[in-house]
Design a protein around this motif. Structure first.
Motif, PDB file in Angstrom:
ATOM      1  N   ARG A 112      30.740  23.394  77.685  1.00  0.00           N
ATOM      2  CA  ARG A 112      32.153  23.520  78.041  1.00  0.00           C
ATOM      3  C   ARG A 112      33.030  23.135  76.841  1.00  0.00           C
ATOM      4  N   GLY A 164      32.554  34.342  78.119  1.00  0.00           N
ATOM      5  CA  GLY A 164      33.363  33.121  78.138  1.00  0.00           C
ATOM      6  C   GLY A 164      33.275  32.255  76.892  1.00  0.00           C
ATOM      7  N   THR A 212      38.439  36.316  75.576  1.00  0.00           N
ATOM      8  CA  THR A 212      39.478  36.363  76.601  1.00  0.00           C
ATOM      9  C   THR A 212      38.920  37.059  77.855  1.00  0.00           C
ATOM     10  N   VAL A 213      39.736  37.050  78.916  1.00  0.00           N
ATOM     11  CA  VAL A 213      39.353  37.773  80.141  1.00  0.00           C
ATOM     12  C   VAL A 213      39.054  39.237  79.802  1.00  0.00           C
ATOM     13  N   ASN A 235      35.742  39.702  77.995  1.00  0.00           N
ATOM     14  CA  ASN A 235      34.573  39.528  78.865  1.00  0.00           C
ATOM     15  C   ASN A 235      34.316  40.775  79.716  1.00  0.00           C
ATOM     16  N   PHE A 276      28.000  35.367  83.991  1.00  0.00           N
ATOM     17  CA  PHE A 276      29.422  35.400  84.386  1.00  0.00           C
ATOM     18  C   PHE A 276      29.701  34.381  85.489  1.00  0.00           C
ATOM     19  N   LYS A 317      32.603  31.574  86.058  1.00  0.00           N
ATOM     20  CA  LYS A 317      33.373  31.338  84.834  1.00  0.00           C
ATOM     21  C   LYS A 317      34.873  31.563  85.044  1.00  0.00           C
ATOM     22  N   SER A 318      35.650  30.887  84.195  1.00  0.00           N
ATOM     23  CA  SER A 318      37.104  30.842  84.415  1.00  0.00           C
ATOM     24  C   SER A 318      37.756  32.214  84.340  1.00  0.00           C
ATOM     25  N   SER A 319      37.171  33.155  83.590  1.00  0.00           N
ATOM     26  CA  SER A 319      37.763  34.501  83.518  1.00  0.00           C
ATOM     27  C   SER A 319      37.884  35.124  84.903  1.00  0.00           C
ATOM     28  N   THR A 374      37.452  27.619  86.741  1.00  0.00           N
ATOM     29  CA  THR A 374      36.221  28.173  87.316  1.00  0.00           C
ATOM     30  C   THR A 374      36.569  29.482  88.021  1.00  0.00           C
TER      31      THR A 374
END
Ligand code: HH2
Length: 251
Positions: free
Chosen positions: A46, A164, A168-169, A172, A193, A196-198, A210
């Protein structure tokens, strides 16, 4: 591939499996739910996570690997040669190195000597690319050649774009949309995936750290359809069920 992070600070399951007994129970459950392999890690990747030294990483993962050895097929998520060596001695079948052999100069030799499988993952510090997919593909191709040059058999290597990790989103999802350019490298592709925060950002929360299980499953099914071979996931049962239904529909 089910995930068990024996860490206090992993981004989605930090602390849950820090006690060896909890980690062992989680690994057994993931196996029973249908994981072909359980990936055990003792260091969070992280952003902002303090790294741990090899002694601490060994202290976290060895009791877990000892308890599971011979019972659950194991992968070790590490960049450190001493940790990989200990895990391989306990029967781990795959070394999952998020640094793609750029972290510990001893790791390639340890993997080569053991005859274990190896996962090479792309990561970079800044999400700045002219063309994310061709740059990730070129990186993975170069790292594959490096591994083979170090004596690791090509047929034991799988490749991972590192969802990630410095992306960026949009990066990904572009990697998933154009996954054929990674499968064209001729090695199995791993996609992580899960949670993941995206995924959370895609669904409208710019501060998300998340992603939901449902969004993870959606991305995983799409990745599979685009040719991914291994899915690295925290929620094995949900993924197994979704993939069974998707497969029946698409077969
Ligand atoms: N993602 C994480 C860790 N290891 N390995 C591969 N091959 N691919 C991935 O996408 C990948 C990975 C990060 O997720 P997690 O293990 O849940 O968190 P943390 O690194 O914080 O322990």
């Amino acid at each position: 591939m089910g995930v068990v992070n024996v860490t206090p600070d992993s981004f989605s399951d930090g602390g849950v499996n820090l006690e060896p007994r909890a980690a062992v129970a989680s690994a057994r459950r993931l196996r029973a739910e249908g994981a072909a392999l359980v990936d055990v890690g003792g260091e969070s990747t992280r952003p902002g996570s303090a790294g741990v030294d090899a002694d601490e990483e060994l202290r976290r993962v060895v009791p877990v690997l000892e308890a599971l050895s011979g019972e659950v097929p194991l992968s070790i998520d590490t960049s450190k040669a001493p940790v990989a060596r200990a895990a391989l001695d306990l029967g781990a079948e795959l070394v999952n190195d998020v640094t793609a052999l750029r972290g510990d100069p001893e790791l390639a030799g340890v993997v080569a000597e053991s005859g274990a499988y190896l996962c090479l993952m792309h990561m970079q510090a800044e999400p700045s690319y002219d063309d994310v997919v061709s740059e990730v593909a070129a990186f993975l191709e170069e790292r594959l050649a490096f591994a083979v040059g170090a004596g690791i058999r090509e047929e034991l290597v799988c490749l991972d774009p590192g969802i990630g990790f410095g992306k960026t989103v949009d990066h990904n999802f572009e990697l998933l949309r154009r996954l054929d350019e990674l499968t064209a490298l001729g090695r199995p592709v791993v996609i992580g995936f899960s949670r993941k925060s995206s995924l959370g950002k895609l669904l409208g929360d710019p501060q998300a750290t998340t992603g939901s299980v449902a969004a993870s499953v959606g991305a995983a099914v799409a990745a599979c359809e685009r040719g991914a071979t291994i899915l690295r996931v925290h929620d094995v049962q949900e993924h197994v069920e979704a993939l069974a239904a998707a497969r029946a529909a698409l077969a």
